[in-house]
Write a protein that holds these residues in place. Structure first.
Motif, short mmCIF file in Angstrom:
data_model
loop_
_atom_site.label_atom_id
_atom_site.label_comp_id
_atom_site.label_asym_id
_atom_site.label_seq_id
_atom_site.Cartn_x
_atom_site.Cartn_y
_atom_site.Cartn_z
N PHE A 36 62.83 58.63 -14.90
CA PHE A 36 61.53 58.34 -16.09
C PHE A 36 60.49 57.35 -15.31
O PHE A 36 59.88 56.56 -15.92
N ASN A 38 57.49 55.64 -14.36
CA ASN A 38 55.93 55.78 -14.78
C ASN A 38 55.11 54.95 -13.96
O ASN A 38 55.49 54.15 -12.88
N SER A 39 53.96 54.93 -14.26
CA SER A 39 52.90 54.13 -13.27
C SER A 39 53.28 52.57 -13.42
O SER A 39 52.90 51.97 -12.64
N GLU A 40 53.59 52.30 -14.50
CA GLU A 40 53.84 50.57 -14.81
C GLU A 40 54.93 50.21 -13.86
O GLU A 40 54.62 49.47 -13.28
N THR A 41 55.88 50.94 -13.96
CA THR A 41 57.10 50.79 -12.98
C THR A 41 56.99 50.85 -11.71
O THR A 41 57.23 50.06 -11.00
N GLU A 42 55.90 51.83 -11.23
CA GLU A 42 55.61 52.13 -9.79
C GLU A 42 54.92 50.83 -9.45
O GLU A 42 54.96 50.24 -8.28
N LYS A 55 61.38 59.82 -8.16
CA LYS A 55 61.91 60.11 -9.67
C LYS A 55 63.46 60.45 -9.32
O LYS A 55 64.46 60.14 -10.05
#
Lengths: 338, 338, 338, 338
Positions: A36, A38-42, A55
């Protein structure tokens, strides 16, 4: 210097990423993977210097630059991914519990037997907590003699939401499992027999899920010591995490950590602070220490501080605890091998 | 994000480099300078990502990429370098004491008056200690009413070596200066008058340097509160750092921090741990917090938490303390302006 | 078995009557005298087995059956009655202070010099308090090495009524006098010099009586130790009675006594009990112990634990404290002899 | 004023004699009886004002001047003498346990039913301990909400000699019986079910007597709370007597009493005192308080604070505990009625 890949970037994956970046000298996180993602985690990962963002965790296992992986995915995938990683020649740090089923943990044991060079550590971080480690140190130094009675108090500030309870395996496999491991760690022994007296006193919704929220758990350890754990899913004053080891020569006991030592005396009484709020506050330093020791074992080829035996024991004790509640009788741990 | 240059890479300069790198989000150390820069220090700085390594601090002042400097050089250069930095348009964090001479601190005040946009913070890190901050918070919240009596206990685990004592300005300007600032911080007030009763009880060699090693210091604060500091250069049980603020409605008191809460009860008694060893252990987190707040003030243009007034006060109190010992009488702080 | 007569049946006379009756084996109270003897007091005394009830204390001094007297009358009569009792061949226990005037205490000293068989004890009961006695014991056993810094905190729960303040001799001779004696007891030393910083912070009415209600008192002891007492006439949380002796090898510190050890943890914090209310609660056992030791000295002819020297010292220190406030300077105790 | 006769002048009979003489206002001990009465005991009793000294307790029962008796004889005679006393019209204070057999306690219940005016109190003195009473008070005041988990730690400083163990009925009926009563008192509830995990860890000689010396005892209370007692016959640091009641709103916990609050900090650590030595030191004040409340109930005709129900409960729980050990299973208290 060892390159690490983190599989699963939920809360605990992020904690390990920060710990390694800031507090572990001879390691760096090269890659993270999460289905999952997402750009925030990235963005979070990149801000801490992580170069490879995936992923699919298989990309991490395939990466020859990566020497060790942290398995921080959902519990039902711990065992399978661990085995894949072992077979891919990586060292493995696996979050607890390894699995809810003894069979699946046995499969991991077998994979490890086939790959003796693999350093495999289970994420029982509380062993590295300054307070509990100090109890064990006092015991190892002979200051309290032979272990007679261990007492662990473990109370959460709030119960998890009912939806989580269903998938968590219940209180014994989700919450108490840390205390079971702590009992083994502090007495330096395995469990022989267990008896549980439990109740639903905090929230009827928990009972409706088939779980309990309050328990007193008595164990006989293989070294002859007796142990007792008392659990509650909700302490009004916060996260209560204490242990007391009583032996032939004395006792070592811990109290809770607080944000400060300040005590206010006034007309109402003499009042100190409540315990640190929850496990991220109380045990943050222990997450760094378990990583440092895992990395050291990988680098040196020495023994990991918490191996697969501990991972198996804790789950067996948890399952025996459930059986004790169901059958309302003391249960021998050997029954779990049948 | 602000780029920082550190001038002086002794022990405290290194502490700040680590704090900013690991614990301050919106800042990074771009450059460090030290006249005695060696390869060990250079390697240390580079391992933490510092790109520019100098011997001459003027290169930092001349660098337009750098927004703020930390003045961590020897005490006798603090004021001059601070003024240069202010005039170069940098924000300045200056280690304590700003100087031993009131005149030189006045020169800094004047430079600041001429550069009102400059954020200038003095390195009284203990204001950011979790325990002392909690005392002040209790006071600000009105839990102890009006301040009546402040008590500070401040004892080092070991005296510095005699050679250092000579250049340090003596106990009051070197060690007690932190306690003087703490007295002002905790009572939220300045000092009006001071009286010192002191002695050489720890080591005659300290007395031979013309200094004292044990003291009881009584102060009248401008807000009417009374304050007392007791100092020793050597506590056999380690670094003793406590404060107690007594007021019309109650008291807020702190005890020492320890490595763990473990208490061992045996035939000898009920024994807990000694205090954390020394200031780097006890106050490490406060060094990070003072940096965070300094960087925030630089970024936001808001007020620094410890300004030049506090830097001047503490030195004046220290000089008044010395005068009280020399003349064996209470000394008004206003005498220091003459 | 020694027969005792009590002169003065106010609050403290009644305390001693109860202590001797219930807690002192080898003594009994045969007679009591009080110029304001009333039926209530008489009934109380008779219920405790007292056979002779007088208005005039001279009947006690004339009674050959009585071996020792307790002088519990008003302070201004202590010295004169003590001298009469000494000359009548009685052993004497005299409540503190012996007098407010050095000259009158000297007269008692002279009477004692002329009657060397007389056991004369001064009522500094706090020396027999379990906590303070334990500090002194630790010091005597060498556990804290040489005394460097003594700290005494002494705060009352409520100020006395203004009318009493006028006749009491002021805070230093009424309240602090116990702390002065405690400073001498705990350091096993006399006072060489004293400096007082004081204020009226509790109640302006106290200032209007010419007295103070808050003070920090610094002393240099003749053995080189430094000592500090902090006083307040009103602590919102109750009677605060602590001492801390710091020395070359360590520190012995006491905290307050409470009615129970119970601590309640809830959403508001972790709250223990306030200190025991006031001196009758906190020091009750010490009143029994001082009586036991007085009676033992009378019976054995051994030394009393608190002699006339201690009685004189405490008053001199109190007078020097007043002078320090008046003249705003450190005062040598030797000035009190002039 | 009530006249009391004490039957049995062993250790506890003497304690009660002293308590009543010194600490109970409206009662006096008129007579004592003991089959082994000797001159030492007689002298002791006479020195405390006892006028009638007997060998045969029946003389006490026959004495119309005596309103209440204390049954302090050997345990096997408690029930029979109590019944005789009840039938003789006396109020009765009976030492614990009333008997080891449920049948015999039932006989006392029947005698009481036939003599409703009789005040009958059982000697569970710990209910009157300042610490435990403060826990119950916090509970009654609603400060900890509904009771969820009670924890009692009860450890003796030394095991009794093996000969005593044989006649004592074993650890559960001799030592833990106090803790069983405390569990009922602190939760204000009876016991529904009990499970015991026990061991011989202190001394094999105890095991040879068929007894245990270490145990963890889990109970389910009738009000739904869970309770756990941990026992040891020997704590190296002394008599360890603590309780902790955890509920929906918070927790009330006690620590041990000590002789003083002094804490010594030195190179070895920060060391406080061990607990008060044994039950005569720790619980002395509670013996006085139980007597005061017994006498008050006799005088006023009000309810006694610890009646025959409590006496029966504690014995049933003890017998159930033994059965749990023998049959290695949880035992319902209702099984004891069969």
């Amino acid at each position: 210097m060892i390159n690490i890949g983190i599989i699963g970037m939920g809360r605990i994956g992020k904690v390990h990423l920060q710990s390694i970046t800031y507090h572990v000298k001879n390691a760096c996180v090269l890659a993270v993977a999460d289905p999952f993602m997402n750009s925030e985690t990235e963005d979070f990962a990149r801000s801490l210097g992580v170069k490879k963002i995936y992923k699919d965790y298989k990309e991490i296992l395939a990466d020859p630059e990566i020497g060790a992986v942290l398995v921080c995915s959902s519990t039902d995938t711990h065992a399978a991914i661990s085995i894949e990683a072992i077979e891919a020649g990586k060292h493995v740090f696996c979050e607890k519990p390894v699995d809810h089923a003894v069979e699946k943990i046995k499969a991991v044991e077998e994979a490890l037997a086939a790959h003796p060079q693999c350093r495999f550590q289970v994420g029982f971080n509380r062993r590295f907590d300054h307070n509990f480690a100090a109890v064990r140190k006092a015991y190892d130094e002979g200051r309290i003699g032979e272990a007679h009675v261990l007492k662990i108090t473990s109370r959460d500030p709030e119960p998890p939401n009912p939806a989580y309870i269903k998938v968590s395996g219940g209180m014994f496999l989700d919450m108490t499992i840390h205390d079971f491991d702590m009992a083994c760690f502090l007495t330096n022994s395995d469990v022989e027999e267990i008896y549980v007296q439990s109740a639903v006193l905090v929230d009827p919704a928990i009972g409706e899920q088939g779980d309990v929220d309050t328990a007193i758990i008595t164990m006989k350890m293989t070294n002859g010591a007796l142990a007792v754990i008392d659990n509650s899913r909700r302490a009004a004053y916060g996260y209560d995490q204490r242990a007391e080891l009583f032996g032939s020569k004395g006792m070592a006991a811990t109290s809770n950590d607080t944000l400060s030592t300040v005590v206010v005396s006034n007309a109402e009484g003499v009042t100190g602070e409540k315990p640190l709020f929850f496990f991220l506050e109380r045990y943050m330093e222990s997450f760094s220490e378990e990583m440092r020791q895992f990395v050291d074992a990988c680098e040196s080829g020495g023994q990991v501080p918490v191996g697969i035996h501990a991972g198996m024991q804790a789950v067996k004790i948890g399952l025996a605890a459930k059986k004790s509640v169901e059958e309302h009788r003391p249960v021998k741990l050997s029954e779990m091998d049948a």
